[in-house]
Scaffold this motif. Structure first.
Motif, short mmCIF file in Angstrom:
data_model
loop_
_atom_site.label_atom_id
_atom_site.label_comp_id
_atom_site.label_asym_id
_atom_site.label_seq_id
_atom_site.Cartn_x
_atom_site.Cartn_y
_atom_site.Cartn_z
N GLN A 1 3.52 66.58 -43.02
CA GLN A 1 3.72 65.86 -44.12
C GLN A 1 5.18 65.70 -44.35
OE1 GLN A 1 2.17 68.85 -47.07
NE2 GLN A 1 4.39 69.56 -47.18
N ILE B 1 9.12 64.74 -44.00
CA ILE B 1 10.22 64.25 -43.15
C ILE B 1 9.48 64.00 -41.85
CG2 ILE B 1 12.22 64.62 -42.02
CD1 ILE B 1 13.13 66.00 -44.70
N ASP C 1 1.57 71.88 -36.50
CA ASP C 1 1.58 72.57 -37.81
C ASP C 1 0.78 73.59 -38.15
OD1 ASP C 1 3.28 70.61 -40.29
OD2 ASP C 1 1.62 72.29 -40.80
N ASN D 1 10.84 70.76 -36.16
CA ASN D 1 11.25 70.20 -37.98
C ASN D 1 10.60 71.25 -38.94
OD1 ASN D 1 11.58 68.00 -39.97
ND2 ASN D 1 9.43 68.40 -40.17
N TYR E 1 18.02 80.26 -46.92
CA TYR E 1 18.10 78.75 -46.50
C TYR E 1 19.18 78.14 -45.75
CZ TYR E 1 16.61 74.04 -46.28
OH TYR E 1 16.31 72.67 -45.89
N LYS F 1 19.96 77.43 -41.68
CA LYS F 1 20.38 75.93 -41.47
C LYS F 1 21.47 76.07 -40.59
CE LYS F 1 16.40 73.89 -42.48
NZ LYS F 1 15.77 73.21 -41.57
N VAL G 1 15.77 64.91 -49.81
CA VAL G 1 14.83 64.06 -49.53
C VAL G 1 13.71 64.21 -50.49
CG1 VAL G 1 13.53 63.01 -47.69
CG2 VAL G 1 15.82 64.01 -46.94
N THR H 1 10.55 64.88 -51.08
CA THR H 1 9.27 65.73 -50.27
C THR H 1 8.61 66.88 -51.17
OG1 THR H 1 10.27 67.51 -49.22
CG2 THR H 1 10.15 65.18 -48.13
P1 NAD Z 1 7.38 69.71 -46.20
O1 NAD Z 1 7.09 71.07 -47.16
O2 NAD Z 1 7.13 68.55 -47.00
O3 NAD Z 1 7.12 69.80 -44.82
C1 NAD Z 1 7.19 71.02 -44.14
C2 NAD Z 1 6.18 71.05 -43.00
O4 NAD Z 1 6.53 72.20 -42.15
C3 NAD Z 1 4.61 71.30 -43.53
O5 NAD Z 1 3.89 70.31 -43.02
C4 NAD Z 1 4.30 72.80 -43.33
O6 NAD Z 1 2.79 72.88 -43.12
C5 NAD Z 1 5.06 72.79 -42.15
N1 NAD Z 1 5.38 74.46 -41.61
C6 NAD Z 1 5.69 75.17 -42.73
N2 NAD Z 1 5.90 76.44 -42.24
C7 NAD Z 1 5.30 76.42 -40.92
C8 NAD Z 1 5.18 77.31 -39.65
N3 NAD Z 1 5.35 78.54 -39.87
N4 NAD Z 1 4.64 76.83 -38.47
C9 NAD Z 1 4.48 75.40 -38.48
N5 NAD Z 1 4.61 74.27 -39.26
C10 NAD Z 1 5.12 74.98 -40.54
O7 NAD Z 1 9.20 69.73 -45.90
P2 NAD Z 1 10.09 68.34 -45.81
O8 NAD Z 1 10.95 68.34 -46.80
O9 NAD Z 1 9.34 67.59 -44.99
O10 NAD Z 1 10.96 69.48 -44.66
C11 NAD Z 1 11.05 69.44 -43.21
C12 NAD Z 1 12.24 69.97 -42.60
O11 NAD Z 1 13.50 69.07 -43.22
C13 NAD Z 1 12.56 71.10 -42.85
O12 NAD Z 1 13.00 71.93 -41.85
C14 NAD Z 1 13.55 71.21 -44.06
O13 NAD Z 1 14.28 72.56 -44.35
C15 NAD Z 1 14.44 70.15 -43.67
N6 NAD Z 1 15.09 69.67 -44.76
C16 NAD Z 1 14.59 69.00 -45.91
C17 NAD Z 1 15.28 68.37 -47.01
C18 NAD Z 1 14.39 67.79 -48.27
O14 NAD Z 1 15.62 67.73 -49.18
N7 NAD Z 1 13.62 67.54 -48.14
C19 NAD Z 1 16.79 68.63 -46.88
C20 NAD Z 1 17.37 69.01 -45.72
C21 NAD Z 1 16.45 69.45 -44.60
#
Ligand code: NAD
Length: 237
Positions: free
Chosen positions: A6, A8, A27, A75, A142, A146, A175, A177
């Motif tokens: 899901q 990003i 995942d 990711n 967090y 990062k 982002v 999400t």
């Molecule tokens: P999200 O919660 O929508 O998706 C995260 C995904 O990671 C999910 O599908 C979840 O099932 C999977 N996941 C979680 N723990 C796991 C594990 N132990 N093993 C395998 N899969 C696992 O989050 P997102 O916003 O799409 O974030 C994706 C990446 O982008 C992350 O690393 C997050 O830190 C980074 N990020 C997000 C943002 C934001 O604003 N959304 C900003 C900067 C960085």
């Protein structure tokens, strides 16, 4: 592609698939992961990135099915918001284990295979939080994880550059999400996030994916150890 079920990750899956790659979603959530894979005509492999044996098994499955692994996108990530003076050992460890240990386990599994074939591109999802401390929400674990991802990326890039393996990072700003849903519903946080972003909005997941596709492709053949920040300008202020 970890965390591809899901958000990003799903947008990256689509970007890579549309660029011609055979994509495997790895995942921890098989329900959402299988449905996403089916929707986009890609494959699903269950994996928990905090468990190095699970990561190794997933990479072995993909390498056997596909013949080789040319690109690995690490990711998967989670976020918690706790005041640091109240943060429990468990909450600290959970964030570090998914966001930093997990990225290392995946880089190691990908790197071992790519070094043998003397070719490959690894892309880690960092965050602008590896450069700045977000406000107003507390999230020290967090942010520290990062920053670790960005420096791990540079360290591995230096180790493996002479052996055909590139390691880069994409660092998004805010982002829209599941990860940011709770924060966006808090008016104080939402206002601070938008006001702190020169472009005055959060990104859509599809605006992050092209940076990953670039780093996966030959178009980025001279990039390694790069952190490509995609944040609507957040880190300029
Ligand atoms: P999200 O919660 O929508 O998706 C995260 C995904 O990671 C999910 O599908 C979840 O099932 C999977 N996941 C979680 N723990 C796991 C594990 N132990 N093993 C395998 N899969 C696992 O989050 P997102 O916003 O799409 O974030 C994706 C990446 O982008 C992350 O690393 C997050 O830190 C980074 N990020 C997000 C943002 C934001 O604003 N959304 C900003 C900067 C960085």
């Amino acid at each position: 592609m970890t965390g591809g079920a899901q958000g990003i990750g799903e947008a990256i899956v689509l970007g890579l698939r549309n660029a011609g790659a055979r994509v495997f979603i790895c995942d921890i959530n098989p329900e959402v992961g299988n449905a996403t894979a089916e929707r986009h005509g890609v494959e699903f492999v269950p994996a928990d990135v905090t468990d190095s044996a699970s990561v190794e098994a997933a990479f072995e499955h993909v390498a056997t099915a596909a013949g080789s692994i040319d690109v690995a996108v690490n990711n998967a990530g989670i976020a918690h918001n706790h005041a640091s003076e109240e943060l429990s050992d468990e909450d600290w460890r959970r964030v570090m284990s998914v966001n930093l240990d997990g990225v290392f386990y995946c880089c190691r599994a990908a790197g071992r295979r790519m070094l043998r074939q003397e070719a490959g591109s690894i892309i880690n999802t960092g965050s602008m939080s590896g450069h700045i401390a977000n406000r107003p929400q507390p999230q020290s674990a967090y942010n520290a994880a990062k920053a670790g991802v960005i420096h791990l990326t540079k360290s591995l890039a230096g180790e493996w550059a002479g052996r055909g393996v590139r390691v880069n990072c994409v660092s998004p700003g805010y982002v829209g999400t599941e990860l940011t849903k709770r924060g966006m519903s808090n008016e104080e946080w939402r206002r601070a996030w938008i006001d702190g972003t020169p472009m005055s909005r959060v990104a859509e997941p599809r605006e992050i994916a092209p940076a990953v596709v670039f780093l996966a492709s030959e178009a980025s053949s001279y990039c390694t150890g790069t952190d490509l920040v995609v944040d609507g300008g957040y880190t300029v202020w």
